[in-house]
Motif scaffolding. Structure first.
Motif, PDB file in Angstrom:
ATOM      1  N   GLN A  75      -1.208  -0.934  -9.686  1.00  0.00           N
ATOM      2  CA  GLN A  75      -0.738   0.406  -9.337  1.00  0.00           C
ATOM      3  C   GLN A  75      -1.336   1.442 -10.283  1.00  0.00           C
ATOM      4  O   GLN A  75      -1.778   2.512  -9.852  1.00  0.00           O
ATOM      5  N   MET A  76      -1.388   1.140 -11.582  1.00  0.00           N
ATOM      6  CA  MET A  76      -1.956   2.068 -12.546  1.00  0.00           C
ATOM      7  C   MET A  76      -3.454   2.291 -12.271  1.00  0.00           C
ATOM      8  O   MET A  76      -3.935   3.430 -12.276  1.00  0.00           O
ATOM      9  N   VAL A  77      -4.183   1.220 -12.025  1.00  0.00           N
ATOM     10  CA  VAL A  77      -5.616   1.334 -11.725  1.00  0.00           C
ATOM     11  C   VAL A  77      -5.825   2.149 -10.452  1.00  0.00           C
ATOM     12  O   VAL A  77      -6.710   3.014 -10.391  1.00  0.00           O
ATOM     13  N   ILE A  78      -5.019   1.898  -9.438  1.00  0.00           N
ATOM     14  CA  ILE A  78      -5.117   2.650  -8.184  1.00  0.00           C
ATOM     15  C   ILE A  78      -4.849   4.130  -8.427  1.00  0.00           C
ATOM     16  O   ILE A  78      -5.574   4.994  -7.924  1.00  0.00           O
ATOM     17  N   ASN A  79      -3.831   4.447  -9.221  1.00  0.00           N
ATOM     18  CA  ASN A  79      -3.517   5.844  -9.514  1.00  0.00           C
ATOM     19  C   ASN A  79      -4.686   6.553 -10.189  1.00  0.00           C
ATOM     20  O   ASN A  79      -5.037   7.677  -9.827  1.00  0.00           O
TER      21      ASN A  79
ATOM     22  N   LEU B 124       3.659   3.471  -0.452  1.00  0.00           N
ATOM     23  CA  LEU B 124       4.907   4.189  -0.187  1.00  0.00           C
ATOM     24  C   LEU B 124       5.737   3.479   0.887  1.00  0.00           C
ATOM     25  O   LEU B 124       6.957   3.466   0.826  1.00  0.00           O
ATOM     26  N   LEU B 125       5.065   2.849   1.841  1.00  0.00           N
ATOM     27  CA  LEU B 125       5.764   2.145   2.912  1.00  0.00           C
ATOM     28  C   LEU B 125       6.216   0.750   2.498  1.00  0.00           C
ATOM     29  O   LEU B 125       6.728  -0.008   3.317  1.00  0.00           O
ATOM     30  N   GLY B 126       6.010   0.402   1.220  1.00  0.00           N
ATOM     31  CA  GLY B 126       6.562  -0.844   0.695  1.00  0.00           C
ATOM     32  C   GLY B 126       5.603  -2.006   0.587  1.00  0.00           C
ATOM     33  O   GLY B 126       6.013  -3.112   0.241  1.00  0.00           O
ATOM     34  N   ILE B 127       4.342  -1.801   0.881  1.00  0.00           N
ATOM     35  CA  ILE B 127       3.369  -2.887   0.736  1.00  0.00           C
ATOM     36  C   ILE B 127       3.006  -2.991  -0.744  1.00  0.00           C
ATOM     37  O   ILE B 127       2.702  -1.977  -1.374  1.00  0.00           O
ATOM     38  N   PRO B 128       3.042  -4.178  -1.326  1.00  0.00           N
ATOM     39  CA  PRO B 128       2.691  -4.327  -2.744  1.00  0.00           C
ATOM     40  C   PRO B 128       1.282  -3.777  -3.017  1.00  0.00           C
ATOM     41  O   PRO B 128       0.389  -3.913  -2.172  1.00  0.00           O
ATOM     42  N   PRO B 129       1.081  -3.151  -4.189  1.00  0.00           N
ATOM     43  CA  PRO B 129      -0.201  -2.503  -4.484  1.00  0.00           C
ATOM     44  C   PRO B 129      -1.432  -3.385  -4.295  1.00  0.00           C
ATOM     45  O   PRO B 129      -2.437  -2.930  -3.753  1.00  0.00           O
ATOM     46  N   GLY B 130      -1.376  -4.637  -4.718  1.00  0.00           N
ATOM     47  CA  GLY B 130      -2.535  -5.527  -4.559  1.00  0.00           C
ATOM     48  C   GLY B 130      -2.882  -5.770  -3.100  1.00  0.00           C
ATOM     49  O   GLY B 130      -4.039  -5.747  -2.707  1.00  0.00           O
ATOM     50  N   ILE B 131      -1.864  -5.980  -2.286  1.00  0.00           N
ATOM     51  CA  ILE B 131      -2.085  -6.213  -0.852  1.00  0.00           C
ATOM     52  C   ILE B 131      -2.532  -4.923  -0.166  1.00  0.00           C
ATOM     53  O   ILE B 131      -3.426  -4.921   0.681  1.00  0.00           O
ATOM     54  N   ALA B 132      -1.934  -3.795  -0.557  1.00  0.00           N
ATOM     55  CA  ALA B 132      -2.339  -2.506   0.011  1.00  0.00           C
ATOM     56  C   ALA B 132      -3.799  -2.226  -0.306  1.00  0.00           C
ATOM     57  O   ALA B 132      -4.557  -1.779   0.562  1.00  0.00           O
ATOM     58  N   ASN B 133      -4.219  -2.497  -1.533  1.00  0.00           N
ATOM     59  CA  ASN B 133      -5.609  -2.269  -1.925  1.00  0.00           C
ATOM     60  C   ASN B 133      -6.546  -3.168  -1.121  1.00  0.00           C
ATOM     61  O   ASN B 133      -7.575  -2.711  -0.620  1.00  0.00           O
TER      62      ASN B 133
ATOM     63  N   ALA C 227      -7.696   7.998  -0.496  1.00  0.00           N
ATOM     64  CA  ALA C 227      -6.740   8.773  -1.294  1.00  0.00           C
ATOM     65  C   ALA C 227      -5.480   9.067  -0.482  1.00  0.00           C
ATOM     66  O   ALA C 227      -4.446   9.419  -1.045  1.00  0.00           O
ATOM     67  N   ILE C 228      -5.553   8.924   0.831  1.00  0.00           N
ATOM     68  CA  ILE C 228      -4.382   9.105   1.699  1.00  0.00           C
ATOM     69  C   ILE C 228      -3.793   7.745   2.072  1.00  0.00           C
ATOM     70  O   ILE C 228      -2.592   7.532   1.935  1.00  0.00           O
ATOM     71  N   THR C 229      -4.641   6.831   2.550  1.00  0.00           N
ATOM     72  CA  THR C 229      -4.125   5.581   3.097  1.00  0.00           C
ATOM     73  C   THR C 229      -3.534   4.658   2.041  1.00  0.00           C
ATOM     74  O   THR C 229      -2.512   4.020   2.287  1.00  0.00           O
ATOM     75  N   LEU C 230      -4.147   4.571   0.882  1.00  0.00           N
ATOM     76  CA  LEU C 230      -3.659   3.653  -0.137  1.00  0.00           C
ATOM     77  C   LEU C 230      -2.266   4.045  -0.642  1.00  0.00           C
ATOM     78  O   LEU C 230      -1.352   3.199  -0.640  1.00  0.00           O
TER      79      LEU C 230
END
Length: 146
Positions: free
Chosen positions: A101-105, A36-45, A28-31
């Motif tokens: 992004q929506m699923v992650i949220n 926020l640091l600009g990594i696309p949501p799929g790659i961040a996940n 809930a913090i790292t993702l």
């Protein structure tokens, strides 16, 4: 990468590590931080899954040292969990970054709700390794895997 981004990653990683140790919701913090640091949501996940995998491995090793894992039951219950994970991974590859992004949220929101109200509310106090599983356990594990 800027010094502020590096400091943010280090601070976020430290907070997430402490949170994972205490309550298991460091994602809930790292993702959001990675996004926020600009990594696309799929790659961040996907990147975030590595820390989840290593944390899970660490937990398994710790529980195994105390002989706390009922392996026969664990393998049996892993089947619906793995099936859900395979289906979920296949589904995730079909999503664009906005949908991811929506699923992650939603997932982070649910994780924070469980963190705030306490996950122990969902665990039976009378549970033992000898009790038969509920009819709902396989679908629930498949959903968790997904």
């Amino acid at each position: 990468m800027s010094i502020l981004a590096m400091i943010s990653l280090l601070a976020g990683g430290a907070i997430a590590g402490a949170l994972n140790t205490l309550a298991s919701s460091g994602s809930a913090i790292t993702l959001p931080l990675l996004i926020l640091l600009g990594i696309p949501p799929g790659i961040a996940n996907g990147t975030n899954r590595l820390s989840v995998l290593l944390g899970s491995l660490s937990a398994v090793l710790s529980f195994q040292q105390t002989r706390s894992i009922p392996w026969k039951k664990t393998f049996r219950l892993s089947v619906p969990l793995a099936a859900g994970a395979i289906l979920g991974a296949g589904f995730a590859t079909q999503l664009n970054d906005n949908k991811i992004q929506m699923v992650i949220n939603v997932a982070i929101g649910l994780a924070l709700v469980v963190l705030v109200i306490g996950s122990k509310r969902f665990i039976s106090k009378t549970s033992t390794n000898q009790q038969p599983e509920s009819l709902y356990i396989a679908p629930a594990l498949a959903l968790v895997g997904f």
